[in-house]
Design an enzyme around this catalytic site. Structure first.
Site, PDB file in Angstrom:
ATOM      1  N   SER A 168      31.771  -3.669   7.626  1.00 37.58           N
ATOM      2  CA  SER A 168      30.438  -4.173   7.981  1.00 37.58           C
ATOM      3  C   SER A 168      30.901  -5.751   8.622  1.00 37.58           C
ATOM      4  CB  SER A 168      29.509  -4.120   7.245  1.00 37.58           C
ATOM      5  OG  SER A 168      28.375  -5.123   7.673  1.00 37.58           O
ATOM      6  N   ASP A 212       9.510   1.492   5.461  1.00 33.81           N
ATOM      7  CA  ASP A 212      10.716   0.871   6.232  1.00 33.81           C
ATOM      8  C   ASP A 212      11.600   2.107   7.183  1.00 33.81           C
ATOM      9  OD1 ASP A 212       9.635  -1.296   4.899  1.00 33.81           O
ATOM     10  OD2 ASP A 212      11.772  -1.786   3.996  1.00 33.81           O
ATOM     11  N   THR A 236       0.683  -1.355  -0.080  1.00 35.05           N
ATOM     12  CA  THR A 236      -0.013   0.005   0.131  1.00 35.05           C
ATOM     13  C   THR A 236       0.852   1.237   0.045  1.00 35.05           C
ATOM     14  OG1 THR A 236      -0.077  -0.242   2.647  1.00 35.05           O
ATOM     15  CG2 THR A 236      -2.012  -0.945   1.245  1.00 35.05           C
ATOM     16  N   TYR A 261       8.302  -7.060  -8.173  1.00 35.96           N
ATOM     17  CA  TYR A 261       7.923  -5.841  -7.447  1.00 35.96           C
ATOM     18  C   TYR A 261       7.544  -4.686  -8.346  1.00 35.96           C
ATOM     19  CZ  TYR A 261       8.372  -2.115  -4.060  1.00 35.96           C
ATOM     20  OH  TYR A 261       8.108  -1.032  -3.075  1.00 35.96           O
ATOM     21  N   GLY A 284      17.877  -9.711   4.195  1.00 40.67           N
ATOM     22  CA  GLY A 284      16.960 -10.254   3.049  1.00 40.67           C
ATOM     23  C   GLY A 284      15.857 -11.124   3.732  1.00 40.67           C
ATOM     24  N   LEU A 301      12.823  -8.212   6.849  1.00 33.85           N
ATOM     25  CA  LEU A 301      12.578  -7.344   8.173  1.00 33.85           C
ATOM     26  C   LEU A 301      13.342  -6.163   7.974  1.00 33.85           C
ATOM     27  CD1 LEU A 301      12.967 -10.093  10.876  1.00 33.85           C
ATOM     28  CD2 LEU A 301      10.992  -9.321   9.711  1.00 33.85           C
ATOM     29  N   SER A 302      13.658  -5.797   6.708  1.00 30.81           N
ATOM     30  CA  SER A 302      14.353  -4.435   6.318  1.00 30.81           C
ATOM     31  C   SER A 302      15.905  -4.122   7.183  1.00 30.81           C
ATOM     32  CB  SER A 302      13.463  -3.435   6.610  1.00 30.81           C
ATOM     33  OG  SER A 302      13.861  -2.269   5.707  1.00 30.81           O
ATOM     34  N   SER A 303      16.649  -5.044   6.689  1.00 28.05           N
ATOM     35  CA  SER A 303      17.994  -4.901   7.429  1.00 28.05           C
ATOM     36  C   SER A 303      18.390  -3.626   6.375  1.00 28.05           C
ATOM     37  CB  SER A 303      19.049  -5.944   7.008  1.00 28.05           C
ATOM     38  OG  SER A 303      19.118  -6.173   5.543  1.00 28.05           O
TER      39      SER A 303
HETATM   40  P1  ADP Z   1      15.888  -6.741   3.651  1.00 32.98           P
HETATM   41  O1  ADP Z   1      15.786  -5.377   3.960  1.00 32.98           O
HETATM   42  O2  ADP Z   1      14.611  -7.315   3.607  1.00 32.98           O
HETATM   43  O3  ADP Z   1      16.880  -7.226   4.705  1.00 32.98           O
HETATM   44  P2  ADP Z   1      17.282  -6.007   1.123  1.00 32.98           P
HETATM   45  O4  ADP Z   1      17.472  -6.705  -0.164  1.00 32.98           O
HETATM   46  O5  ADP Z   1      16.471  -4.564   1.164  1.00 32.98           O
HETATM   47  O6  ADP Z   1      16.840  -6.944   2.355  1.00 32.98           O
HETATM   48  O7  ADP Z   1      18.478  -5.308   1.953  1.00 32.98           O
HETATM   49  C1  ADP Z   1      19.770  -6.277   2.229  1.00 32.98           C
HETATM   50  C2  ADP Z   1      20.986  -5.599   1.878  1.00 32.98           C
HETATM   51  O8  ADP Z   1      21.309  -4.460   2.624  1.00 32.98           O
HETATM   52  C3  ADP Z   1      22.147  -6.704   1.809  1.00 32.98           C
HETATM   53  O9  ADP Z   1      22.165  -7.688   0.806  1.00 32.98           O
HETATM   54  C4  ADP Z   1      23.207  -5.798   2.045  1.00 32.98           C
HETATM   55  O10 ADP Z   1      23.551  -5.044   0.935  1.00 32.98           O
HETATM   56  C5  ADP Z   1      22.573  -4.667   2.769  1.00 32.98           C
HETATM   57  N1  ADP Z   1      22.858  -4.706   4.588  1.00 32.98           N
HETATM   58  C6  ADP Z   1      21.871  -4.893   5.435  1.00 32.98           C
HETATM   59  N2  ADP Z   1      22.455  -4.994   6.325  1.00 32.98           N
HETATM   60  C7  ADP Z   1      23.858  -4.834   6.227  1.00 32.98           C
HETATM   61  C8  ADP Z   1      24.903  -4.811   7.097  1.00 32.98           C
HETATM   62  N3  ADP Z   1      24.841  -4.907   8.469  1.00 32.98           N
HETATM   63  N4  ADP Z   1      26.073  -4.529   6.744  1.00 32.98           N
HETATM   64  C9  ADP Z   1      26.265  -4.467   5.195  1.00 32.98           C
HETATM   65  N5  ADP Z   1      25.160  -4.433   4.322  1.00 32.98           N
HETATM   66  C10 ADP Z   1      24.054  -4.697   4.825  1.00 32.98           C
HETATM   67 MG    MG Z   2      14.965  -3.871   2.631  1.00 29.42          MG
END
Ligand code: ADP
Ligand code: MG
Length: 391
Positions: free
Chosen positions: A69, A181, A37, A233, A131, A134-136
């Site tokens: 990282s 996010d 949405t 998407y 990935g 959960l929006s890492s």
């Molecule tokens: P999600 O947000 O759902 O986890 P995304 O594909 O949007 O998945 O984002 C994941 C990407 O973000 C990873 O492949 C990496 O490139 C980057 N990322 C996330 N967390 C880290 C981290 N702690 N250190 C380095 N890169 C990160």
């Molecule tokens: Mg993401």
């Protein structure tokens, strides 16, 4: 229990041979409801979770940016003079993309001047699964955004920082995502979800009341691949835009339940179902917000499950693993369950009595084994505070 803040501080010391000036952190998020949405100017209800990305940061006396990282085991170095979205690639496009975006004028009249800011060293550590939906990505963006805002003394507000995270992701990374996010990661509060109107960008906290109701929210990370930069998407976004254009409205936010019969006449079958998901999902978000404040979380289970069915049948972004997680959870006492995040893999959530936690684990493990799927990661999440200085 080791704290990732200690790990980040120690790793910073090892790598850069000095103390960080400080630690900042940004949480990942779970979207309670309101899927697909956000880019339709609609409503979402995510919450920041108690899993965070920590940035240990120290300023330098030159104009070099260095970022490392624990996730990537790589040190990336760039002169601030060469900071441009085209110059960034891989994981470092997230943190360095934020550094670039903070200087963009579209963040508002206070769009920061990066002409005189010092270089920085950044070390990132995280316990947000990467990935998993959960929006890492927002966790890393928002940790870096609050850190740079502080050490560069930019004075940007949280709305501008959220926009900087989104801009980094859209332009430097190349993923056409909305602002949900980053809003969750920056505006999260303990025990509350963040109700966001993606048109006005106004947000407000909504109490979840889980503990009082004896309920918990469990994440079932199916560990199956998803990639938002991917075709699925974009294709769904394109369908939503086509629907709005055909109906002569600015976005699907402007279509309500009463308008669906007309939409059905003028849209092709698939486009109609995509639109119907968005319209009914917006309604479900508003109903969830109302029910949470009037009756508490015990009343929202059916809406969560209805959201899943709509994502599965109308929007077609679920997967067999996510469907299995949802149906298994419902079969062992969950009040409601749904896939969360953009879909095509990733995680599901289940709302269930605290006492049923272990039963759910056993049931999910068994069901996944029976289907020959790899074992999901199952963990409880609590609504947590947004990105901030973490000493
Ligand atoms: P999600 O947000 O759902 O986890 P995304 O594909 O949007 O998945 O984002 C994941 C990407 O973000 C990873 O492949 C990496 O490139 C980057 N990322 C996330 N967390 C880290 C981290 N702690 N250190 C380095 N890169 C990160
Ligand atoms: Mg993401």
């Amino acid at each position: 229990m080791t704290d990732i803040r200690d790990d980040a501080r120690a790793a910073f010391r090892d790598l850069f041979d000095r103390e960080p000036d400080g630690l900042w952190s940004g949480p990942g998020r779970v979207n309670l409801i309101g899927e697909h949405t956000d880019y339709n100017d609609g409503f979402v209800l995510p919450f920041a979770i108690d899993r965070r990305t920590v940035a240990a940061v120290a300023v330098r006396d030159d104009r070099i940016l260095r970022v490392a990282s624990g996730f990537a085991d790589e040190l990336v170095e760039l002169d601030l003079a060469n900071l441009a979205p085209e110059a960034l690639r891989g994981w470092s496009a997230y943190p360095l993309g934020v550094a670039w975006a903070l200087g963009e004028s579209e963040l508002g009249e206070r769009g920061a001047d990066l002409g005189a800011v010092p270089g920085v060293d950044i070390f990132l550590d995280s316990d947000v699964p990467v990935g998993a939906g959960l929006s890492s990505s927002a966790a890393i963006e928002c940790a870096v955004a609050v850190a740079l805002n502080d050490v560069w003394q930019l004075g940007l507000n949280r709305k501008a920082l959220a926009r900087a995270g989104q801009l980094a992701e859209n332009t430097a990374v190349g993923a056409p995502t909305g602002i949900m996010d980053q809003t969750a990661s920056l505006f999260g509060e303990e025990g509350a979800a963040v109700f966001l109107d993606c048109r006005s960008l106004e947000s407000r906290p909504v109490r979840l009341g889980l503990a009082d109701a004896g309920l918990s929210l469990i994440v079932i990370d199916t560990a199956t691949a998803h990639n938002l930069a991917d075709g699925g998407y974009r294709d769904r976004r394109a369908s939503c835009e086509l629907a709005a254009r055909t109906l002569g409205i600015p976005s699907l936010r402007d279509l309500d339940l009463d308008g669906l019969p007309h939409a059905k006449e003028v849209l092709d079958e698939v486009t109609f179902r995509r639109a119907r998901h968005v319209v009914t999902e917006n309604r479900r978000v508003l109903d969830t917000v109302r029910l949470l404040s009037q009756e508490g979380p015990g009343a929202i289970g059916d809406i969560l499950t209805a959201s899943h069915r709509s994502l599965r049948d109308d929007f077609e972004v679920s997967t067999p693993e996510l469907d299995l997680a949802v149906e298994t959870a419902l079969g062992c006492g969950a009040l409601g369950a749904r896939m969360t995040g953009g879909g095509f893999g990733g995680a599901a959530i289940a709302l269930l009595p605290e006492t049923e936690d272990s039963l759910l684990r056993v049931a999910i493990d068994g069901a996944f084994a029976e289907h020959g799927y790899s074992q999901p990661d199952i963990f409880r999440v609590n609504a947590s505070v947004g990105a901030r200085r973490d000493t």
